[in-house]
Motif scaffolding. Structure first.
Motif, mmCIF file in Angstrom:
data_model
loop_
_atom_site.group_PDB
_atom_site.id
_atom_site.type_symbol
_atom_site.label_atom_id
_atom_site.label_comp_id
_atom_site.label_asym_id
_atom_site.label_seq_id
_atom_site.Cartn_x
_atom_site.Cartn_y
_atom_site.Cartn_z
ATOM 1 N N UNK A 114 -65.269 -33.503 -9.973
ATOM 2 C CA UNK A 114 -66.360 -33.533 -10.351
ATOM 3 C C UNK A 114 -67.384 -34.749 -9.557
ATOM 4 N N UNK A 115 -66.423 -35.792 -9.097
ATOM 5 C CA UNK A 115 -66.996 -37.127 -8.410
ATOM 6 C C UNK A 115 -65.957 -37.440 -7.372
ATOM 7 N N UNK A 116 -66.101 -36.460 -6.241
ATOM 8 C CA UNK A 116 -64.977 -36.791 -5.135
ATOM 9 C C UNK A 116 -64.883 -38.330 -4.664
ATOM 10 N N UNK A 117 -65.812 -39.086 -4.838
ATOM 11 C CA UNK A 117 -65.469 -40.406 -4.134
ATOM 12 C C UNK A 117 -64.764 -41.143 -5.266
ATOM 13 N N UNK A 118 -64.369 -40.506 -6.259
ATOM 14 C CA UNK A 118 -63.192 -41.410 -6.930
ATOM 15 C C UNK A 118 -61.818 -41.045 -6.512
ATOM 16 N N UNK A 119 -60.843 -41.809 -6.627
ATOM 17 C CA UNK A 119 -59.362 -41.670 -6.253
ATOM 18 C C UNK A 119 -58.632 -42.123 -7.565
ATOM 19 N N UNK A 120 -57.639 -41.080 -7.904
ATOM 20 C CA UNK A 120 -56.914 -41.247 -9.229
ATOM 21 C C UNK A 120 -55.620 -41.910 -8.905
ATOM 22 N N UNK A 121 -55.261 -42.866 -9.423
ATOM 23 C CA UNK A 121 -53.793 -43.216 -9.269
ATOM 24 C C UNK A 121 -53.065 -43.586 -10.654
ATOM 25 N N UNK A 122 -52.291 -42.701 -10.889
ATOM 26 C CA UNK A 122 -51.655 -42.694 -12.161
ATOM 27 C C UNK A 122 -50.192 -42.731 -12.121
ATOM 28 N N UNK A 123 -49.527 -43.624 -13.161
ATOM 29 C CA UNK A 123 -47.989 -43.827 -12.935
ATOM 30 C C UNK A 123 -47.370 -43.596 -14.510
ATOM 31 N N UNK A 124 -46.567 -42.794 -14.540
ATOM 32 C CA UNK A 124 -45.700 -42.766 -15.816
ATOM 33 C C UNK A 124 -44.761 -43.835 -16.064
ATOM 34 N N UNK A 125 -44.734 -44.586 -17.244
ATOM 35 C CA UNK A 125 -43.854 -45.741 -17.387
ATOM 36 C C UNK A 125 -43.680 -46.132 -18.776
ATOM 37 N N UNK A 126 -42.549 -46.977 -19.205
ATOM 38 C CA UNK A 126 -42.441 -47.318 -20.725
ATOM 39 C C UNK A 126 -43.389 -48.408 -20.883
ATOM 40 N N UNK A 127 -43.503 -48.762 -22.313
ATOM 41 C CA UNK A 127 -44.602 -49.839 -22.657
ATOM 42 C C UNK A 127 -44.213 -51.038 -21.830
ATOM 43 N N UNK A 128 -43.068 -51.662 -21.911
ATOM 44 C CA UNK A 128 -42.675 -52.932 -21.037
ATOM 45 C C UNK A 128 -43.229 -52.881 -19.483
ATOM 46 N N UNK A 129 -43.218 -51.878 -18.754
ATOM 47 C CA UNK A 129 -43.752 -51.845 -17.337
ATOM 48 C C UNK A 129 -45.347 -51.668 -17.460
ATOM 49 N N UNK A 130 -46.027 -50.804 -18.595
ATOM 50 C CA UNK A 130 -47.258 -50.808 -18.666
ATOM 51 C C UNK A 130 -48.033 -51.900 -18.943
ATOM 52 N N UNK A 131 -47.275 -52.909 -19.709
ATOM 53 C CA UNK A 131 -48.092 -54.159 -19.992
ATOM 54 C C UNK A 131 -48.060 -55.263 -18.883
ATOM 55 N N UNK A 132 -46.796 -55.111 -18.216
ATOM 56 C CA UNK A 132 -46.530 -55.857 -16.782
ATOM 57 C C UNK A 132 -47.743 -55.686 -15.825
ATOM 58 N N UNK A 133 -47.863 -54.324 -15.815
ATOM 59 C CA UNK A 133 -48.533 -54.003 -14.680
ATOM 60 C C UNK A 133 -50.244 -54.119 -15.061
ATOM 61 N N UNK A 134 -50.540 -53.864 -16.179
ATOM 62 C CA UNK A 134 -51.690 -54.427 -16.603
ATOM 63 C C UNK A 134 -52.013 -55.945 -16.492
ATOM 64 N N UNK A 135 -51.292 -56.516 -17.009
ATOM 65 C CA UNK A 135 -51.317 -58.064 -17.095
ATOM 66 C C UNK A 135 -51.401 -58.546 -15.699
ATOM 67 N N UNK A 136 -50.749 -57.921 -14.624
ATOM 68 C CA UNK A 136 -50.756 -58.309 -13.247
ATOM 69 C C UNK A 136 -51.627 -57.554 -12.309
ATOM 70 N N UNK A 137 -52.790 -57.202 -13.051
ATOM 71 C CA UNK A 137 -54.008 -56.341 -12.284
ATOM 72 C C UNK A 137 -53.441 -55.376 -11.409
ATOM 73 N N UNK A 138 -52.169 -54.720 -11.559
ATOM 74 C CA UNK A 138 -51.794 -53.642 -10.593
ATOM 75 C C UNK A 138 -52.570 -52.192 -11.109
ATOM 76 N N UNK A 139 -52.739 -52.263 -12.386
ATOM 77 C CA UNK A 139 -53.632 -51.225 -12.826
ATOM 78 C C UNK A 139 -54.561 -51.769 -14.046
ATOM 79 N N UNK A 140 -55.906 -50.974 -13.716
ATOM 80 C CA UNK A 140 -56.741 -51.536 -14.752
ATOM 81 C C UNK A 140 -56.755 -51.157 -16.265
ATOM 82 N N UNK A 141 -56.215 -50.046 -16.229
ATOM 83 C CA UNK A 141 -56.107 -49.345 -17.530
ATOM 84 C C UNK A 141 -54.570 -48.885 -17.951
ATOM 85 N N UNK A 142 -54.196 -49.214 -19.230
ATOM 86 C CA UNK A 142 -52.969 -48.776 -19.471
ATOM 87 C C UNK A 142 -52.722 -48.208 -21.037
#
Length: 295
Positions: A114-142
């Motif tokens: 619907x909005x081609x200007x957006x780019x989706x970057x998604x990763x599957x990961x366990x809780x510990x990796x999710x927390x680390x990725x969001x804390x270190x700004x590698x992903x905005x949402x977790x």
């Protein structure tokens, strides 16, 4: 400071392993790529061991490649900061458990269409990796299954995800003897999920470890394939079951007290969500968890 073009040439070369393919991808001559590598090696020492059919990184080469990745991540974070108010353009970065991720990713692709200007970057990961990725700004949402107590993270209820006992179509799966005959198809969280659900469905029985093991897969999207082929049963979150294409080949065994996982949406607490991230959250809540509002 090292020349960004030299670093880009080295990063692509390390990935592709070929001066010719690197030059083609970057739109440069092979001589220009070689010159960039010579400049870097003049600053850092030998980075590559050139063998007849492949390139091998030296310890300095591995250190340089890690630095290249850090620079790329810094560039990405800067671009995100500069486009925070734009809900139509930029990257949506989400990291989540695999089961609900199967549903989330498809919904995000609909948003991107619907909005081609957006780019989706998604990763599957366990809780510990999710927390680390969001804390270190590698992903905005977790998304995580346990609400974090780290003050640097904001957390809000996102969805509830029931566990399901899934058997081949035509099988009963309503008694412990049925499960013993079928055998268990395991996955990384399978033992824990099965223990939680089956201990309530079949109190007094010896537990999942006493059932025959018929298979294992760490690919959440493929886990139900052996079940659909009649090779065993499994216990899996509902979103993963709903994402399976061949629903007619499997059966969810109803009954008993439900066992439900709570999923929490997290992001850094120190700054607000970007406009595109908030738009993505609103889109996902409307489709995955209607009625639950962002706290």
């Amino acid at each position: 400071m090292l020349n960004p073009q030299w670093l880009r040439s080295f990063s692509v070369l390390a990935e592709l392993g070929s001066f010719t393919r690197t030059a083609d991808q970057l739109g440069l001559t092979q001589a220009a790529v070689s010159q960039h590598i010579r400049h870097l090696e003049g600053e850092l020492g030998p980075l590559l061991i050139r063998r007849p059919r492949r390139l091998e990184l030296t310890p300095a080469g591995h250190a340089c490649l890690a630095y290249c990745h850090e620079v790329e991540q810094a560039d990405r974070r800067l671009a995100l900061r500069l486009t925070e108010s734009d809900a139509e353009h930029g990257e949506i970065g989400l990291i989540s458990p695999g089961s609900i991720g199967l549903a989330l990713y498809l919904e995000l692709l609909d948003l991107q269409r619907a909005s081609p200007g957006l780019a989706v970057r998604h990763r599957f990961a366990p809780d510990s990796e999710v927390l680390d990725a969001v804390l270190h700004n590698r992903y905005e949402l977790g998304l995580v299954t346990l609400r974090p107590d780290d003050p640097r993270l904001a957390a809000s209820l996102f969805a509830e995800e029931p566990l399901e006992l899934v058997v081949p179509a035509g099988e009963r799966g309503e008694t412990w003897a049925d499960l013993e005959r079928l055998g268990f198809i395991d996955h990384p969280d399978g033992q824990a999920m099965a223990t939680r659900l089956l201990s309530r469905r079949f109190p007094g029985h010896p537990g999942i470890r006493h059932l025959p093991l018929r298979g294992f897969s760490n690919q959440i999207g493929l886990l139900l394939e052996p079940v659909a082929r009649g090779l065993g049963f499994t216990v899996i979150p509902r979103h993963a079951r709903q994402a399976f294409a061949r629903q007619e080949a499997i059966r969810v065994v109803a009954g008993g007290e439900p066992v439900v996982d709570t999923l929490w949406l997290i992001h850094r607490a120190e700054w607000p969500l970007s406009s595109r991230a908030r738009r993505a959250v609103d889109h996902l809540r409307a489709r995955i968890s209607p009625g639950v509002e962002l706290q």
